[in-house]
Design a protein around this motif. Structure first.
Motif, PDB file in Angstrom:
ATOM      1  N   PHE A   1      34.665  29.344  54.252  1.00 44.17           N
ATOM      2  CA  PHE A   1      35.230  29.332  52.904  1.00 44.17           C
ATOM      3  C   PHE A   1      34.400  28.496  51.937  1.00 44.17           C
ATOM      4  O   PHE A   1      34.873  28.109  50.874  1.00 44.17           O
ATOM      5  CB  PHE A   1      36.684  28.850  52.958  1.00 44.17           C
ATOM      6  CG  PHE A   1      37.551  29.827  53.696  1.00 44.17           C
ATOM      7  CD1 PHE A   1      38.089  30.928  53.047  1.00 44.17           C
ATOM      8  CD2 PHE A   1      37.790  29.675  55.054  1.00 44.17           C
ATOM      9  CE1 PHE A   1      38.853  31.858  53.737  1.00 44.17           C
ATOM     10  CE2 PHE A   1      38.555  30.597  55.749  1.00 44.17           C
ATOM     11  CZ  PHE A   1      39.080  31.687  55.093  1.00 44.17           C
TER      12      PHE A   1
ATOM     13  N   MET B   1      43.758  29.485  54.602  1.00 41.38           N
ATOM     14  CA  MET B   1      42.676  28.958  53.766  1.00 41.38           C
ATOM     15  C   MET B   1      42.362  29.885  52.600  1.00 41.38           C
ATOM     16  O   MET B   1      42.102  29.425  51.483  1.00 41.38           O
ATOM     17  CB  MET B   1      41.424  28.704  54.613  1.00 41.38           C
ATOM     18  CG  MET B   1      41.545  27.494  55.517  1.00 41.38           C
ATOM     19  SD  MET B   1      41.940  25.966  54.632  1.00 41.38           S
ATOM     20  CE  MET B   1      40.527  25.823  53.550  1.00 41.38           C
ATOM     21  N   LYS B   2      42.393  31.176  52.835  1.00 44.42           N
ATOM     22  CA  LYS B   2      42.155  32.146  51.756  1.00 44.42           C
ATOM     23  C   LYS B   2      43.232  31.996  50.677  1.00 44.42           C
ATOM     24  O   LYS B   2      42.936  31.973  49.471  1.00 44.42           O
ATOM     25  CB  LYS B   2      42.149  33.565  52.321  1.00 44.42           C
ATOM     26  CG  LYS B   2      41.886  34.659  51.313  1.00 44.42           C
ATOM     27  CD  LYS B   2      41.827  36.023  52.008  1.00 44.42           C
ATOM     28  CE  LYS B   2      41.394  37.143  51.113  1.00 44.42           C
ATOM     29  NZ  LYS B   2      42.155  37.340  49.906  1.00 44.42           N
TER      30      LYS B   2
ATOM     31  N   TRP C   1      36.549  20.240  45.501  1.00 43.09           N
ATOM     32  CA  TRP C   1      37.446  20.450  46.637  1.00 43.09           C
ATOM     33  C   TRP C   1      36.891  19.650  47.809  1.00 43.09           C
ATOM     34  O   TRP C   1      35.690  19.696  48.080  1.00 43.09           O
ATOM     35  CB  TRP C   1      37.482  21.929  47.013  1.00 43.09           C
ATOM     36  CG  TRP C   1      38.209  22.796  46.040  1.00 43.09           C
ATOM     37  CD1 TRP C   1      37.797  23.163  44.790  1.00 43.09           C
ATOM     38  CD2 TRP C   1      39.467  23.429  46.242  1.00 43.09           C
ATOM     39  NE1 TRP C   1      38.727  23.986  44.209  1.00 43.09           N
ATOM     40  CE2 TRP C   1      39.765  24.169  45.077  1.00 43.09           C
ATOM     41  CE3 TRP C   1      40.371  23.436  47.294  1.00 43.09           C
ATOM     42  CZ2 TRP C   1      40.928  24.902  44.940  1.00 43.09           C
ATOM     43  CZ3 TRP C   1      41.526  24.172  47.163  1.00 43.09           C
ATOM     44  CH2 TRP C   1      41.799  24.897  45.991  1.00 43.09           C
TER      45      TRP C   1
ATOM     46  N   TYR D   1      32.907  25.446  52.418  1.00 49.60           N
ATOM     47  CA  TYR D   1      32.881  23.996  52.561  1.00 49.60           C
ATOM     48  C   TYR D   1      31.636  23.598  53.345  1.00 49.60           C
ATOM     49  O   TYR D   1      31.257  24.269  54.298  1.00 49.60           O
ATOM     50  CB  TYR D   1      34.148  23.492  53.255  1.00 49.60           C
ATOM     51  CG  TYR D   1      35.378  23.718  52.402  1.00 49.60           C
ATOM     52  CD1 TYR D   1      35.839  22.731  51.543  1.00 49.60           C
ATOM     53  CD2 TYR D   1      36.040  24.936  52.416  1.00 49.60           C
ATOM     54  CE1 TYR D   1      36.941  22.952  50.733  1.00 49.60           C
ATOM     55  CE2 TYR D   1      37.142  25.167  51.602  1.00 49.60           C
ATOM     56  CZ  TYR D   1      37.583  24.177  50.767  1.00 49.60           C
ATOM     57  OH  TYR D   1      38.662  24.400  49.954  1.00 49.60           O
TER      58      TYR D   1
ATOM     59  N   TYR E   1      36.236  26.032  58.116  1.00 49.60           N
ATOM     60  CA  TYR E   1      36.062  25.665  56.721  1.00 49.60           C
ATOM     61  C   TYR E   1      34.734  26.159  56.143  1.00 49.60           C
ATOM     62  O   TYR E   1      34.661  26.506  54.964  1.00 49.60           O
ATOM     63  CB  TYR E   1      36.221  24.161  56.549  1.00 49.60           C
ATOM     64  CG  TYR E   1      37.594  23.696  56.996  1.00 49.60           C
ATOM     65  CD1 TYR E   1      38.747  24.226  56.411  1.00 49.60           C
ATOM     66  CD2 TYR E   1      37.745  22.771  58.010  1.00 49.60           C
ATOM     67  CE1 TYR E   1      40.009  23.823  56.828  1.00 49.60           C
ATOM     68  CE2 TYR E   1      39.012  22.358  58.425  1.00 49.60           C
ATOM     69  CZ  TYR E   1      40.127  22.886  57.829  1.00 49.60           C
ATOM     70  OH  TYR E   1      41.373  22.500  58.236  1.00 49.60           O
TER      71      TYR E   1
ATOM     72  N   GLN F   1      42.880  27.028  40.380  1.00 48.90           N
ATOM     73  CA  GLN F   1      41.604  27.649  40.025  1.00 48.90           C
ATOM     74  C   GLN F   1      40.727  26.824  39.094  1.00 48.90           C
ATOM     75  O   GLN F   1      39.518  27.012  39.069  1.00 48.90           O
ATOM     76  CB  GLN F   1      41.823  29.049  39.463  1.00 48.90           C
ATOM     77  CG  GLN F   1      42.300  30.045  40.505  1.00 48.90           C
ATOM     78  CD  GLN F   1      41.453  30.022  41.768  1.00 48.90           C
ATOM     79  OE1 GLN F   1      40.267  30.322  41.735  1.00 48.90           O
ATOM     80  NE2 GLN F   1      42.052  29.634  42.893  1.00 48.90           N
TER      81      GLN F   1
ATOM     82  N   ASN G   1      42.606  28.720  48.715  1.00 47.59           N
ATOM     83  CA  ASN G   1      41.444  28.834  47.823  1.00 47.59           C
ATOM     84  C   ASN G   1      41.679  29.769  46.653  1.00 47.59           C
ATOM     85  O   ASN G   1      41.055  29.603  45.607  1.00 47.59           O
ATOM     86  CB  ASN G   1      40.212  29.278  48.599  1.00 47.59           C
ATOM     87  CG  ASN G   1      39.661  28.181  49.478  1.00 47.59           C
ATOM     88  OD1 ASN G   1      39.943  27.005  49.285  1.00 47.59           O
ATOM     89  ND2 ASN G   1      38.865  28.562  50.456  1.00 47.59           N
ATOM     90  N   GLU G   2      42.563  30.730  46.806  1.00 55.39           N
ATOM     91  CA  GLU G   2      42.824  31.701  45.737  1.00 55.39           C
ATOM     92  C   GLU G   2      44.073  31.379  44.927  1.00 55.39           C
ATOM     93  O   GLU G   2      44.414  32.121  44.005  1.00 55.39           O
ATOM     94  CB  GLU G   2      42.933  33.107  46.337  1.00 55.39           C
ATOM     95  CG  GLU G   2      41.620  33.587  46.908  1.00 55.39           C
ATOM     96  CD  GLU G   2      41.714  34.947  47.585  1.00 55.39           C
ATOM     97  OE1 GLU G   2      42.831  35.528  47.653  1.00 55.39           O
ATOM     98  OE2 GLU G   2      40.667  35.423  48.066  1.00 55.39           O
TER      99      GLU G   2
END
Length: 133
Positions: free
Chosen positions: A116, A87-88, A102, A118, A113, A97, A91-92
């Motif tokens: 992060f 997940m990291k 999302w 959500y 989730y 970006q 997201n990165e």
């Protein structure tokens, strides 16, 4: 040590298909459907050495919207933080970006989730869906 890659050539379709057909969200999905979904998504494979142990895909326009789907780590590799690393990485991801919206759906992984950012829908009255059988 795990490796997370967006190289589609590394994806092990049989591993992905075999796992997805055991899930509540993809039961009965054919291998042809799995291949098509991969072809039309931005995919992330999770590997230990050359063995695929996880997967996720993002349906996106790379500008505004990103929808995360089919996230999994094989059961025998869970509890080691691999889903958090996946997940990291998603997201990165630099290619995503500019996306400001999302989304994802889950019945059982809210804790993951939420870590992060959500949340449940704040304005659910603005979101509509069309579900077909």
């Amino acid at each position: 040590m795990i490796n997370i890659s967006t190289d589609r050539n590394k994806l092990q379709i049989d591993v992905i298909h075999r796992f997805l057909t055991t899930t509540y969200w993809a039961k009965g999905r054919t291998i042809e459907a799995v291949k098509a979904s991969i072809a039309h998504s931005f995919c992330f494979g999770v590997y230990i050495e050359e063995k695929q142990i996880g997967f996720a895909r993002v349906a996106t326009d790379y500008v505004v919207f990103a929808y995360i789907m089919d996230v999994f780590i094989l059961p025998e590799y869970r509890g080691k933080g691999y889903s958090k690393q996946l997940m990291k990485t998603i997201n990165e991801e630099p290619k995503l970006q500019s996306c400001k919206v999302w989304m994802l759906k889950t019945s059982d992984a809210h804790y993951l989730y939420k870590q992060f950012g959500y949340t449940e829908l704040k304005n659910s009255e603005k979101v509509m869906e069309r579900l077909l059988k």
